[in-house]
Design a protein around this motif. Structure first.
Motif, PDB file in Angstrom:
ATOM      1  N   TRP A   1      -8.629   0.436  -5.627  1.00  0.00           N
ATOM      2  CA  TRP A   1      -7.546  -0.679  -5.406  1.00  0.00           C
ATOM      3  C   TRP A   1      -6.048  -0.306  -5.878  1.00  0.00           C
ATOM      4  N   ILE A   2      -6.066   0.481  -6.772  1.00  0.00           N
ATOM      5  CA  ILE A   2      -4.886   0.981  -7.207  1.00  0.00           C
ATOM      6  C   ILE A   2      -4.264   2.156  -6.407  1.00  0.00           C
ATOM      7  N   ILE A   3      -5.070   3.101  -6.043  1.00  0.00           N
ATOM      8  CA  ILE A   3      -4.837   4.188  -4.877  1.00  0.00           C
ATOM      9  C   ILE A   3      -4.252   3.167  -3.425  1.00  0.00           C
ATOM     10  N   ALA A   4      -4.956   2.230  -3.211  1.00  0.00           N
ATOM     11  CA  ALA A   4      -4.517   1.708  -2.002  1.00  0.00           C
ATOM     12  C   ALA A   4      -3.457   0.778  -1.948  1.00  0.00           C
ATOM     13  N   ALA A   5      -3.114   0.356  -3.337  1.00  0.00           N
ATOM     14  CA  ALA A   5      -1.774  -0.554  -3.445  1.00  0.00           C
ATOM     15  C   ALA A   5      -0.830   0.673  -3.634  1.00  0.00           C
ATOM     16  N   VAL A   6      -0.934   1.697  -4.030  1.00  0.00           N
ATOM     17  CA  VAL A   6       0.212   2.840  -4.163  1.00  0.00           C
ATOM     18  C   VAL A   6       0.180   3.430  -2.789  1.00  0.00           C
ATOM     19  N   CYS A   7      -0.540   3.436  -1.895  1.00  0.00           N
ATOM     20  CA  CYS A   7      -0.443   3.764  -0.439  1.00  0.00           C
ATOM     21  C   CYS A   7       0.200   3.000   0.180  1.00  0.00           C
ATOM     22  N   MET A   8       0.272   1.690   0.039  1.00  0.00           N
ATOM     23  CA  MET A   8       0.880   0.475   0.556  1.00  0.00           C
ATOM     24  C   MET A   8       2.364   0.725   0.111  1.00  0.00           C
ATOM     25  N   PHE A   9       2.612   0.701  -1.239  1.00  0.00           N
ATOM     26  CA  PHE A   9       3.897   0.830  -1.813  1.00  0.00           C
ATOM     27  C   PHE A   9       4.705   2.197  -1.025  1.00  0.00           C
ATOM     28  N   LEU A  10       3.915   3.176  -0.800  1.00  0.00           N
ATOM     29  CA  LEU A  10       4.574   4.531  -0.415  1.00  0.00           C
ATOM     30  C   LEU A  10       4.834   4.150   1.129  1.00  0.00           C
ATOM     31  N   SER A  11       3.942   3.793   1.848  1.00  0.00           N
ATOM     32  CA  SER A  11       3.918   3.383   3.362  1.00  0.00           C
ATOM     33  C   SER A  11       5.222   2.676   3.542  1.00  0.00           C
ATOM     34  N   ALA A  12       5.320   1.402   2.846  1.00  0.00           N
ATOM     35  CA  ALA A  12       6.454   0.668   2.982  1.00  0.00           C
ATOM     36  C   ALA A  12       7.928   1.308   2.715  1.00  0.00           C
ATOM     37  N   LYS A  13       7.785   2.515   2.047  1.00  0.00           N
ATOM     38  CA  LYS A  13       9.093   3.077   1.792  1.00  0.00           C
ATOM     39  C   LYS A  13       9.419   3.945   3.097  1.00  0.00           C
ATOM     40  N   VAL A  14       8.273   4.532   3.656  1.00  0.00           N
ATOM     41  CA  VAL A  14       8.275   5.390   4.605  1.00  0.00           C
ATOM     42  C   VAL A  14       8.850   4.764   6.135  1.00  0.00           C
ATOM     43  N   GLU A  15       8.107   3.610   5.999  1.00  0.00           N
ATOM     44  CA  GLU A  15       8.386   2.755   7.245  1.00  0.00           C
ATOM     45  C   GLU A  15       9.550   1.962   7.330  1.00  0.00           C
ATOM     46  N   SER A  16      10.243   2.190   6.076  1.00  0.00           N
ATOM     47  CA  SER A  16      11.662   1.263   6.047  1.00  0.00           C
ATOM     48  C   SER A  16      11.238  -0.390   5.854  1.00  0.00           C
TER      49      SER A  16
END
Length: 316
Positions: A78-93
Motif C-alpha cells: 500500500w505504501i509502495i503503491a501510494a508512492v508510485c501514484m505520487f511519482l506518476s502524478a508528478k511525471v504526468e503533470s
C-alpha cells in the motif's frame, strides 16, 4: 514505426519464476493476487483524485517494475503503491497533495472517513514512510521514470481502421477497457506498447464480432506484431478474466497472416542487479532495501484489511 526501449521487458517465465517474492516463499498465485490488489487500490485512488487514465496506468507500471526487483514479503504494497501514484502524478503533470494522498489512501484501505482531529496525526505518521518509500522506489527503478503507454497507438489505429458508423458506437469503449485492464497483468513488463494496443484492438474486434479474418493481416502489419505474440497477449488477458492460466489458442480467423514483426529481445529479470537502497531511520527501515509499516497512528486500524484482488474491477 513505434519507438520503444527494451530495458524493462522480460520473458514471462523469468517474471513468474524468478521474482524476489518467489525466493521469499510467495508463490505465483499469491503474487498475482497481490499485484491485482495494488492495481485495485490505484484505480480507486485515481477515481478519488479524478486523475487521467495515463496517470493511473503509469503508477501501475511503476509498481510492477518495483516488485520485479523487490519482494512483496519485505515491502508494504500500500505504501509502495501510494508512492508510485505520487511519482506518476508528478511525471504526468497532474500533481497531488501529499497530505491529501495519505489521508485518502487510508480512507480507501479502511473504507471509512478519518475524523478531522485525527488527520494530522495520520499524516505525520505516514509522511516519513512515504518519503522513505519514494527514495526506495526511485533507487529501485534506477531513477528511470520513462513509461510509454499504448493509449495513443490504440487511438491512431481506431481512427485508421474503424470506419463504419455501427462499429464506431461499440468498438472504442471495448478496446479502451481491454487496454486499461492489461495493466492489471505483467504484460507491460513483457511487451511494448504497440503490442498491448494490438491485443486490445483484436480483443475488442472479436468482442463485437467484427470480421477479423478479412482484416487481421493488415492490422498485424500496422501494429508490427506476430500471431504468436498476439495469441500470447490474448491468453494472458483471458487468465485475468477467468482466473486460471490457459494455453493461448489459435485465433483461427487470423491464423493465415504472414506478418513477422519484430520480437522484443527478452532478457532475464535483473534481480541481482536491481538497485536496493538502505533507507535510514525509523522501524520501517530494512537494510536490504525494503519498506514495512510496523505501527499505525490513532484512528487507523493496526492492520489494514487486505483488499481482495480485483475487488473493484469491472467486467469487460
Amino acid at each position: 514505426m513505434f519507438p520503444g526501449e527494451d530495458r524493462w521487458y522480460f520473458s514471462r517465465e523469468e517474471i513468474d519464476n524468478n521474482s524476489p517474492s518467489r525466493r521469499d516463499g510467495i508463490d505465483l498465485t499469491e503474487e498475482t493476487r497481490l499485484r491485482k490488489a495494488y492495481c485495485s487500490f490505484l484505480k480507486d485512488l485515481g477515481r478519488r483524485f479524478k486523475l487521467h487514465q495515463a496517470t493511473v496506468a503509469t503508477a501501475m507500471v511503476f509498481c510492477h517494475r518495483f516488485f520485479l526487483c523487490q519482494s512483496h514479503a519485505k515491502n508494504d504494497k500500500w505504501i509502495i503503491a501510494a508512492v508510485c501514484m505520487f511519482l506518476s502524478a508528478k511525471v504526468e503533470s497532474t500533481p497531488v497533495d501529499l497530505k491529501t494522498l495519505i489521508i485518502t489512501s487510508e480512507e480507501i484501505l479502511h473504507k471509512k472517513v478519518i475524523a478531522a482531529e485525527q488527520r494530522q496525526g495520520v499524516y505525520e505518521h505516514y509522511k516519513g514512510l512515504v518519503s522513505n518509500g519514494e527514495k526506495l522506489v526511485l533507487s529501485t527503478l534506477n531513477f528511470d521514470l520513462s513509461v510509454d503507454l499504448p493509449f495513443d497507438i490504440l487511438i491512431q489505429a481506431m481512427k485508421k481502421f474503424i470506419l463504419d458508423e455501427a462499429t464506431q458506437g461499440k468498438f472504442p469503449s471495448a478496446a479502451w477497457k481491454f487496454v486499461q485492464d492489461s495493466f492489471w497483468t505483467t504484460l507491460c513488463l513483457q511487451y511494448q506498447p504497440r503490442h498491448i494496443a494490438a491485443g486490445a484492438f483484436f480483443l475488442a474486434a472479436m468482442h463485437i464480432k467484427m470480421d477479423v479474418k478479412s482484416h487481421g493481416e493488415s492490422w498485424c502489419q500496422h501494429f508490427d506484431i506476430t500471431l504468436h505474440q498476439l495469441n500470447d497477449i490474448r491468453g494472458q488477458m483471458g487468465e485475468l478474466y477467468h482466473g486460471k492460466k490457459r494455453t493461448p489458442t489459435s485465433t483461427g480467423s487470423i491464423g493465415e497472416t504472414s506478418n513477422t514483426g519484430d520480437v522484443v529481445q527478452q532478457q532475464p529479470v535483473p534481480t541481482d542487479n536491481c538497485p536496493s537502497s538502505v533507507i535510514e531511520g525509523g522501524s520501517s527501515s530494512v537494510a536490504d532495501g525494503s519498506l514495512q509499516d510496523q505501527s499505525r497512528p490513532e484512528g487507523v486500524e493496526k492492520d489494514s484489511p487486505d483488499r481482495e484482488a480485483g475487488d473493484n474491477q469491472e467486467d469487460s
